[in-house]
Scaffold this motif. Structure first.
Motif, PDB file in Angstrom:
ATOM      1  N   LEU A  34      36.550  60.679 -46.010  1.00 51.03           N
ATOM      2  CA  LEU A  34      37.280  61.893 -46.370  1.00 51.03           C
ATOM      3  C   LEU A  34      36.683  63.110 -45.666  1.00 51.03           C
ATOM      4  CD1 LEU A  34      39.279  63.589 -48.092  1.00 51.03           C
ATOM      5  CD2 LEU A  34      37.568  63.534 -49.915  1.00 51.03           C
ATOM      6  N   ILE A  35      35.370  63.230 -45.682  1.00 53.86           N
ATOM      7  CA  ILE A  35      34.704  64.362 -45.023  1.00 53.86           C
ATOM      8  C   ILE A  35      34.983  64.343 -43.524  1.00 53.86           C
ATOM      9  CG2 ILE A  35      32.436  65.320 -44.420  1.00 53.86           C
ATOM     10  CD1 ILE A  35      31.570  64.370 -47.305  1.00 53.86           C
ATOM     11  N   ILE A  36      34.921  63.170 -42.926  1.00 49.85           N
ATOM     12  CA  ILE A  36      35.215  63.054 -41.487  1.00 49.85           C
ATOM     13  C   ILE A  36      36.661  63.455 -41.218  1.00 49.85           C
ATOM     14  CG2 ILE A  36      35.492  61.422 -39.565  1.00 49.85           C
ATOM     15  CD1 ILE A  36      33.081  59.864 -40.800  1.00 49.85           C
ATOM     16  N   LEU A  72      44.768  60.447 -35.132  1.00 49.81           N
ATOM     17  CA  LEU A  72      44.035  60.660 -36.382  1.00 49.81           C
ATOM     18  C   LEU A  72      44.897  60.305 -37.586  1.00 49.81           C
ATOM     19  CD1 LEU A  72      41.563  61.750 -37.963  1.00 49.81           C
ATOM     20  CD2 LEU A  72      42.639  64.019 -37.820  1.00 49.81           C
ATOM     21  N   VAL A  73      46.087  60.861 -37.636  1.00 53.50           N
ATOM     22  CA  VAL A  73      46.976  60.656 -38.782  1.00 53.50           C
ATOM     23  C   VAL A  73      47.418  59.200 -38.879  1.00 53.50           C
ATOM     24  CG1 VAL A  73      49.251  61.261 -39.714  1.00 53.50           C
ATOM     25  CG2 VAL A  73      47.705  63.066 -38.938  1.00 53.50           C
ATOM     26  N   CYS A  74      47.790  58.604 -37.764  1.00 53.49           N
ATOM     27  CA  CYS A  74      48.245  57.209 -37.791  1.00 53.49           C
ATOM     28  C   CYS A  74      47.116  56.268 -38.209  1.00 53.49           C
ATOM     29  CB  CYS A  74      48.841  56.801 -36.449  1.00 53.49           C
ATOM     30  SG  CYS A  74      50.437  57.593 -36.130  1.00 53.49           S
ATOM     31  N   ALA A  75      45.915  56.487 -37.703  1.00 50.11           N
ATOM     32  CA  ALA A  75      44.779  55.654 -38.101  1.00 50.11           C
ATOM     33  C   ALA A  75      44.554  55.751 -39.607  1.00 50.11           C
ATOM     34  CB  ALA A  75      43.516  56.073 -37.342  1.00 50.11           C
ATOM     35  N   ALA A  76      44.599  56.969 -40.127  1.00 50.27           N
ATOM     36  CA  ALA A  76      44.386  57.160 -41.564  1.00 50.27           C
ATOM     37  C   ALA A  76      45.486  56.488 -42.380  1.00 50.27           C
ATOM     38  CB  ALA A  76      44.321  58.653 -41.884  1.00 50.27           C
ATOM     39  N   MET A 129      48.491  65.609 -42.978  1.00 53.34           N
ATOM     40  CA  MET A 129      47.040  65.713 -43.194  1.00 53.34           C
ATOM     41  C   MET A 129      46.732  66.021 -44.658  1.00 53.34           C
ATOM     42  SD  MET A 129      45.743  67.586 -39.731  1.00 53.34           S
ATOM     43  CE  MET A 129      45.615  66.704 -38.177  1.00 53.34           C
ATOM     44  N   ALA A 130      47.500  66.937 -45.257  1.00 52.75           N
ATOM     45  CA  ALA A 130      47.302  67.255 -46.677  1.00 52.75           C
ATOM     46  C   ALA A 130      47.559  66.020 -47.541  1.00 52.75           C
ATOM     47  CB  ALA A 130      48.217  68.405 -47.089  1.00 52.75           C
ATOM     48  N   MET A 131      48.609  65.273 -47.207  1.00 55.72           N
ATOM     49  CA  MET A 131      48.936  64.049 -47.939  1.00 55.72           C
ATOM     50  C   MET A 131      47.763  63.065 -47.889  1.00 55.72           C
ATOM     51  SD  MET A 131      51.785  61.184 -46.806  1.00 55.72           S
ATOM     52  CE  MET A 131      50.841  60.771 -45.325  1.00 55.72           C
ATOM     53  N   ILE A 132      47.218  62.870 -46.703  1.00 54.16           N
ATOM     54  CA  ILE A 132      46.112  61.928 -46.533  1.00 54.16           C
ATOM     55  C   ILE A 132      44.885  62.393 -47.329  1.00 54.16           C
ATOM     56  CG2 ILE A 132      44.468  61.016 -44.835  1.00 54.16           C
ATOM     57  CD1 ILE A 132      46.972  61.088 -42.855  1.00 54.16           C
ATOM     58  N   ILE A 133      44.587  63.679 -47.267  1.00 55.78           N
ATOM     59  CA  ILE A 133      43.429  64.206 -47.999  1.00 55.78           C
ATOM     60  C   ILE A 133      43.602  63.998 -49.504  1.00 55.78           C
ATOM     61  CG2 ILE A 133      42.229  66.346 -48.646  1.00 55.78           C
ATOM     62  CD1 ILE A 133      42.721  67.217 -45.641  1.00 55.78           C
ATOM     63  N   VAL A 134      44.779  64.300 -50.036  1.00 56.67           N
ATOM     64  CA  VAL A 134      45.013  64.138 -51.478  1.00 56.67           C
ATOM     65  C   VAL A 134      44.924  62.660 -51.870  1.00 56.67           C
ATOM     66  CG1 VAL A 134      46.748  64.389 -53.311  1.00 56.67           C
ATOM     67  CG2 VAL A 134      46.315  66.282 -51.737  1.00 56.67           C
ATOM     68  N   ILE A 135      45.464  61.778 -51.030  1.00 59.15           N
ATOM     69  CA  ILE A 135      45.366  60.340 -51.333  1.00 59.15           C
ATOM     70  C   ILE A 135      43.907  59.898 -51.302  1.00 59.15           C
ATOM     71  CG2 ILE A 135      45.931  58.010 -50.529  1.00 59.15           C
ATOM     72  CD1 ILE A 135      48.645  59.180 -49.540  1.00 59.15           C
TER      73      ILE A 135
END
Length: 176
Positions: A34-36, A72-76, A129-135
């Motif tokens: 998450l930090i990364i 970045l987004v696709c990997a996440a 990006m916000a979606m990924i962070i919240v998840i």
């Protein structure tokens, strides 16, 4: 290579580390991931701001910055499908859009045209990006926000694709 382009490259370098920590089996690994992810996302904001502020916009940046975001987004998202936290169909829609846009960009580049990201594309990226962070935060009280962000990211993905195609359809008929 200027600072914004170095930040773009740094974001790409951070991706394998993010994925590694998503797959490591100890509890703190997810929070390190998450930090990364947050740090990598912030480089996106920083490189764009610095490039515009200091007039350091380059063809490399116009091409590689959106590519770094996609990677970045696709990997996440692929990692989150694996954990069962993101539906595969959402990721398929988002990745399909990215391939279509990348195809457009390659055709444009072959014709000497560099296409920068649009505001719809930027809104899509920020929402994803916000979606990924919240998840990744994995806080039960934020479940409704997760659902809203997943829906918003999916809708913005489709809207930004339609906008991109509408604005750049002439690229397909361009001659060298």
């Amino acid at each position: 290579m200027n600072l914004p382009n170095k930040l773009t490259c740094l974001r790409m370098i951070m991706i394998p580390f993010f994925v590694l920590f998503m797959y490591l089996p100890f509890p703190a690994a997810r929070y390190i991931a998450l930090i990364i992810f947050i740090a990598a996302s912030l480089t996106d904001t920083a490189d764009g701001y610095i490039a515009r502020r200091d007039h350091l916009i380059t063809d490399f940046g116009k091409f590689m910055d959106p590519l770094a975001d996609k990677l970045l987004v696709c990997a996440a998202m692929i990692c989150l499908v694996r954990t069962g936290e993101l539906p595969a169909w959402v990721v398929i829609i988002i990745i399909s859009r990215e391939f279509i846009i990348s195809g457009f960009r390659l055709i444009a580049a072959d014709n000497g045209i560099v296409i920068a990201a649009s505001m719809w594309g930027k809104a899509k990226t920020v929402t994803q990006m916000a979606m990924i962070i919240v998840i990744l935060l994995d806080i039960p009280a934020l479940h409704l926000l997760e659902v809203i962000l997943i829906a918003a990211a999916t809708v913005l993905t489709v809207v930004s694709l339609a906008d991109y195609i509408a604005k750049n359809r002439g690229v397909l008929s361009s001659k060298k």
